[in-house]
Design a protein around this motif. Sequence first.
Motif, PDB file in Angstrom:
ATOM      1  N   HIS A  20     -18.594 -13.065 -19.216  1.00 38.22           N
ATOM      2  CA  HIS A  20     -18.774 -14.298 -18.442  1.00 38.22           C
ATOM      3  C   HIS A  20     -19.470 -15.390 -19.257  1.00 38.22           C
ATOM      4  O   HIS A  20     -19.210 -16.578 -19.037  1.00 38.22           O
ATOM      5  N   SER A  23     -16.836 -17.022 -21.213  1.00 38.18           N
ATOM      6  CA  SER A  23     -15.908 -17.830 -20.408  1.00 38.18           C
ATOM      7  C   SER A  23     -16.460 -19.223 -20.109  1.00 38.18           C
ATOM      8  O   SER A  23     -15.780 -20.032 -19.489  1.00 38.18           O
ATOM      9  N   PRO A  72     -13.898  -7.301 -10.613  1.00 36.75           N
ATOM     10  CA  PRO A  72     -12.988  -7.990  -9.683  1.00 36.75           C
ATOM     11  C   PRO A  72     -11.765  -8.623 -10.340  1.00 36.75           C
ATOM     12  O   PRO A  72     -10.721  -8.729  -9.701  1.00 36.75           O
ATOM     13  N   ASP A  73     -11.875  -9.033 -11.599  1.00 38.33           N
ATOM     14  CA  ASP A  73     -10.745  -9.731 -12.236  1.00 38.33           C
ATOM     15  C   ASP A  73     -10.055  -8.878 -13.298  1.00 38.33           C
ATOM     16  O   ASP A  73      -9.321  -9.392 -14.131  1.00 38.33           O
ATOM     17  N   PHE A  74     -10.279  -7.545 -13.252  1.00 38.22           N
ATOM     18  CA  PHE A  74      -9.716  -6.704 -14.312  1.00 38.22           C
ATOM     19  C   PHE A  74      -9.412  -5.316 -13.737  1.00 38.22           C
ATOM     20  O   PHE A  74     -10.239  -4.403 -13.807  1.00 38.22           O
ATOM     21  N   TYR A  96     -11.270  -3.835 -21.565  1.00 36.94           N
ATOM     22  CA  TYR A  96     -12.015  -5.007 -21.064  1.00 36.94           C
ATOM     23  C   TYR A  96     -12.645  -5.750 -22.237  1.00 36.94           C
ATOM     24  O   TYR A  96     -12.563  -6.982 -22.342  1.00 36.94           O
ATOM     25  N   HIS A 100     -11.263  -9.573 -23.615  1.00 35.03           N
ATOM     26  CA  HIS A 100     -12.128 -10.755 -23.615  1.00 35.03           C
ATOM     27  C   HIS A 100     -12.752 -11.028 -24.987  1.00 35.03           C
ATOM     28  O   HIS A 100     -13.647 -11.869 -25.104  1.00 35.03           O
ATOM     29  N   ASP A 313     -20.898  -7.621 -11.795  1.00 39.78           N
ATOM     30  CA  ASP A 313     -20.161  -8.874 -11.902  1.00 39.78           C
ATOM     31  C   ASP A 313     -20.813  -9.959 -11.039  1.00 39.78           C
ATOM     32  O   ASP A 313     -21.003 -11.097 -11.490  1.00 39.78           O
ATOM     33  N   ARG A 317     -22.711 -13.387 -12.607  1.00 37.07           N
ATOM     34  CA  ARG A 317     -22.229 -14.721 -12.269  1.00 37.07           C
ATOM     35  C   ARG A 317     -23.318 -15.549 -11.589  1.00 37.07           C
ATOM     36  O   ARG A 317     -23.441 -16.753 -11.832  1.00 37.07           O
TER      37      ARG A 317
END
Length: 424
Positions: A20, A23, A72-74, A96, A100, A313, A317
């Motif tokens: 994150h 990102s 959640p996104d993988f 993962y 990324h 996660d 965030r």
Amino acid sequence: MLQRVAVIGGGAAGLCAARHILSRPSSFAPPVVFELSKSIGGTWCYDESVGTHSSMYRDLRTNLPKEVMNFPDFPFDPDLSSFLPHQEVQSYLERYCQSHDIRPHIRFNTPVEKVRLEGGAKKTTWQVTSSDSSGHQRSETFDSVFVCSGHYSKPHIPQIPGISNFKGQVLHSHSYRFAEPFSGLSVLILGAQASGLDISLELAKVGTQVTLSHARPRLTFPLPPQVQQAPGLEAVNQDGSLRFQDGSVGVADVLMFCTGYVFSYPFLDGTELGVDIQEHVVTPLYRFLFPPSFPSLFFIGLCKMICPFPHFDCQVRYALGVLEGSVLLPSQAQMAAEISQYQQKKAELGVERRHLLVMNQDQWEYCLDLARSACFPPLPPVVRALYEEVWRQRRIHPQNYRQINYRLVSATQWEVVEPRVEKL
């Protein structure tokens, strides 16, 4: 000016933090991930040698289905069964990491020796001192530190009066790797949480006589005939026999502690931070994440009895929202008061201080609250629904619940892929 973040640990929580941070290139420089071993994965990285950081045993399978375990996104590979051997989780974390492009930012074989406060009243920074494989130390300054070093590596061994009288082998589940060496022996297992129950069932398959000793209410679901229950262990008598809390006496060849792990952060000075770091609790932390005085030092994944990867996660965030300024925090005094009120409420409900980080049902509202505060999508309700269904199945069929495969149908619904076996 981009913020520099140090991430301590290259397990699931540390990889999530790095993913994150990467990102958000307009806010953060690429992270520096300090990993004390030679590989990623943390507790999921199996090492047959005993005495290492790993607590993984050879035949461990997940006790949560992949459908609720993933970030959640993988997602996991949909062709895999719901309950995975640990090797598949390790492979998932490696994918993962690769997806990324996290690996270039990880310093392997680089333990963190010290994290110290720097800076003046206006701006807190952190001096992170690490050492490489040659023993050379290096100190660097960061704007923020994410502590993602986990809490499954330092065993908790309760004090048992007379333990030195025991004539057989004494070990903690941290050192257990597989069942075969215990074939034909009698083993007393202390603790009936997930690892104690799992290891008991493994040992029963190789002809071990197991006594499952615990202070909880007697387990009512079916256990193999080789597994007997006993009350909590009170003491070891002078002749090496075992005395239980109801006064009964037993014998065993092996005494295995399945009594969990303790928090240990030797690189942090809790006094300097105003944080009390005890074996089972770290406090006060606002939203279980950071000391009210220092909203740039984050502990990711301290909470227990949670759905881990989605939980990490949400925490990461939210923490990055705090650093970016999109999450507006109350005053230090208000945060401290909120923590105090929470602890008082738990005390009134009869929750011991050492269990303050045990979440269970509280985890869902907690994650939803983080998502609302930091404006990211909340976990879909199906995660909670399936998590709770699996807990129910585990209590009814502890030996067979992993045979069921699930599929998520929508954000609110799941289904069983293969017919449920009613007579297990």
